[in-house]
Design an enzyme around this catalytic site. Structure first.
Site, PDB file in Angstrom:
ATOM      1  N   LYS A  15     -17.173 -30.667   1.009  1.00 21.55           N
ATOM      2  CA  LYS A  15     -17.277 -31.939   1.740  1.00 21.55           C
ATOM      3  C   LYS A  15     -17.102 -31.696   3.229  1.00 21.55           C
ATOM      4  O   LYS A  15     -16.559 -30.661   3.638  1.00 21.55           O
ATOM      5  CB  LYS A  15     -16.211 -32.940   1.265  1.00 21.55           C
ATOM      6  CG  LYS A  15     -14.741 -32.498   1.426  1.00 21.55           C
ATOM      7  CD  LYS A  15     -14.108 -32.786   2.762  1.00 21.55           C
ATOM      8  CE  LYS A  15     -12.642 -32.359   2.829  1.00 21.55           C
ATOM      9  NZ  LYS A  15     -12.166 -32.087   4.188  1.00 21.55           N
ATOM     10  N   ASP A 139      -7.116 -34.416  -1.631  1.00 17.57           N
ATOM     11  CA  ASP A 139      -8.536 -34.809  -1.658  1.00 17.57           C
ATOM     12  C   ASP A 139      -9.242 -34.447  -2.980  1.00 17.57           C
ATOM     13  O   ASP A 139     -10.463 -34.568  -3.064  1.00 17.57           O
ATOM     14  CB  ASP A 139      -9.308 -34.337  -0.414  1.00 17.57           C
ATOM     15  CG  ASP A 139      -9.115 -32.871  -0.112  1.00 17.57           C
ATOM     16  OD1 ASP A 139      -8.586 -32.166  -0.997  1.00 17.57           O
ATOM     17  OD2 ASP A 139      -9.494 -32.433   0.992  1.00 17.57           O
TER      18      ASP A 139
HETATM   19  O1  C5P Z   1      -2.245 -32.503  -0.813  1.00 22.15           O
HETATM   20  P1  C5P Z   1      -2.543 -31.126  -0.312  1.00 22.15           P
HETATM   21  O2  C5P Z   1      -1.911 -30.064  -1.140  1.00 22.15           O
HETATM   22  O3  C5P Z   1      -4.000 -30.897  -0.087  1.00 22.15           O
HETATM   23  O4  C5P Z   1      -1.873 -31.046   1.132  1.00 22.15           O
HETATM   24  C1  C5P Z   1      -1.611 -29.832   1.798  1.00 22.15           C
HETATM   25  C2  C5P Z   1      -0.567 -30.094   2.889  1.00 22.15           C
HETATM   26  O5  C5P Z   1      -1.121 -30.928   3.910  1.00 22.15           O
HETATM   27  C3  C5P Z   1       0.651 -30.850   2.383  1.00 22.15           C
HETATM   28  O6  C5P Z   1       1.648 -29.990   1.984  1.00 22.15           O
HETATM   29  C4  C5P Z   1       1.078 -31.627   3.601  1.00 22.15           C
HETATM   30  O7  C5P Z   1       1.865 -30.813   4.424  1.00 22.15           O
HETATM   31  C5  C5P Z   1      -0.201 -31.902   4.341  1.00 22.15           C
HETATM   32  N1  C5P Z   1      -0.759 -33.258   4.094  1.00 22.15           N
HETATM   33  C6  C5P Z   1      -0.173 -34.344   4.716  1.00 22.15           C
HETATM   34  N2  C5P Z   1      -0.722 -35.597   4.536  1.00 22.15           N
HETATM   35  C7  C5P Z   1      -1.827 -35.761   3.780  1.00 22.15           C
HETATM   36  C8  C5P Z   1      -2.432 -34.659   3.139  1.00 22.15           C
HETATM   37  C9  C5P Z   1      -1.873 -33.415   3.332  1.00 22.15           C
HETATM   38  O8  C5P Z   1       0.835 -34.218   5.430  1.00 22.15           O
HETATM   39  N3  C5P Z   1      -2.356 -36.984   3.651  1.00 22.15           N
END
Ligand code: C5P
Length: 318
Positions: A15, A139
């Site tokens: 994406k 995502d």
């Molecule tokens: O959810 P995901 O594992 O993809 O997120 C990776 C990192 O990005 C999380 O540990 C967090 O630190 C940050 N993040 C965030 N807010 C979001 C998505 C991700 O702070 N909406």
């Protein structure tokens, strides 16, 4: 129960974000987002083999090898929490660059959540599938939907949007990636100085101008990560300028980077621009939700029930 092997070969599409605003930190430590996701034709390849036997076994092979593979975690989640039983073998061929903001790992995980229930004959309500996807990453739920979609909350509250006109993108992928967690941390101080209401209004008026089709608009797409990522990596800002100078309708960092995507109305325009910008650049097509879903129906073809519902339903479900 017949123990004949059921196979499928699928693609996990990448994406880009057509717009991405970070409102601020939430009580759960994540950040509150407003974003528009768009699937593109760059994709990882996944091969599934499933045997409906009593013994549970999950084997994932990846080329190249990846630590803490989301594919494996997605399959394990289905076994632990959704009643998946049987022998699962998955082969992943990575083609989407990592740490580029293209959602490759998330898309791989979503591909597992779409394919395995169909092969295994599991009937999972959509809400359950979205919930499991959200546990794997912010995502991941988006990739269950595909096409152009609005992302709210952590990015996992996803609503389909009308598709735009057909378009192509030049994707410039720097060798060095960006750590998403680090980019969020760096963004922190600037967020407290801004009002959520103002940012939401600006995002809303941008999306209205896109969706309602205003011919001339002063609204420009924004990615809030550009401020912090471009400061540290000025070469990425130059890539954005080069794409705009080469005629891109818009050019934006995707996710927290490091890839930069420029949007073009025809493949010819995109190809001409690609030859003018430096670095590793590829031309990709923006993929609409109807194409995304048609491809998925084709990939899972022999294992699908007769309905055309989405997410796809298994012919083995009882
Ligand atoms: O959810 P995901 O594992 O993809 O997120 C990776 C990192 O990005 C999380 O540990 C967090 O630190 C940050 N993040 C965030 N807010 C979001 C998505 C991700 O702070 N909406």
């Amino acid at each position: 129960m017949s123990s004949q092997e059921r196979r499928a070969r699928v693609r996990a599409l990448a994406k880009i974000n057509l717009d991405l605003r970070v409102l601020g930190r939430r009580p759960d430590g994540y950040h509150e987002l407003r974003t528009v996701y768009q699937t593109i034709s760059l994709a990882d390849r996944l091969e599934f083999a499933f045997r409906p036997v009593r013994r549970n076994r999950i084997v994932v092979e990846s080329e190249p090898a990846i630590e803490n593979n989301l594919v494996e975690r997605a399959a394990e989640l289905l076994a632990q929490r959704a009643g998946l039983r049987g022998e699962v073998r998955i082969r992943l061929e990575k083609r989407i660059p990592m740490a580029a903001g293209l959602g490759g790992g998330s898309s791989d995980a979503a591909a597992v959540l779409l394919a395995l229930p169909v092969l295994a004959g599991l009937r999972l309500p959509t809400a359950r599938l979205i919930e499991l996807a959200g546990e794997l990453g912010s995502d991941v739920p988006y990739f269950l939907c595909g096409g152009r979609a609005l992302g709210l909350g952590r990015g996992g509250e996803v609503y389909p949007l009308p598709e735009g006109r057909r378009a192509w993108a030049v994707l410039v992928i720097p060798d060095e990636g960006v750590s998403t967690a680090a980019a969020y941390a760096e963004l922190g101080p600037s967020l407290t100085r801004r009002s959520w209401e103002r940012t939401i209004l600006e995002f809303q008026s941008w999306l209205w101008s896109q969706t309602l089709g205003a011919a001339e608009t002063s609204e420009i797409p924004t990615n809030d990560f550009e401020a912090v990522v471009f400061r540290r990596r000025p070469a990425l800002r130059r890539l954005k300028s080069q794409l705009l100078a080469a005629g891109a309708r818009s050019a934006l960092l995707t996710g927290s980077g490091s890839a930069v995507a420029g949007i073009f109305p025809t493949p010819g325009d995109a190809e001409r621009a690609r030859s003018r910008v430096g670095g590793r650049a590829v031309v990709v097509a923006l993929v609409s939700r109807s194409r995304y879903q048609d491809w998925w129906r084709r990939w899972l073809g022999p294992h699908l029930g007769t309905g055309r519902r989405w997410p796809p339903e298994s012919r083995y479900a009882r």
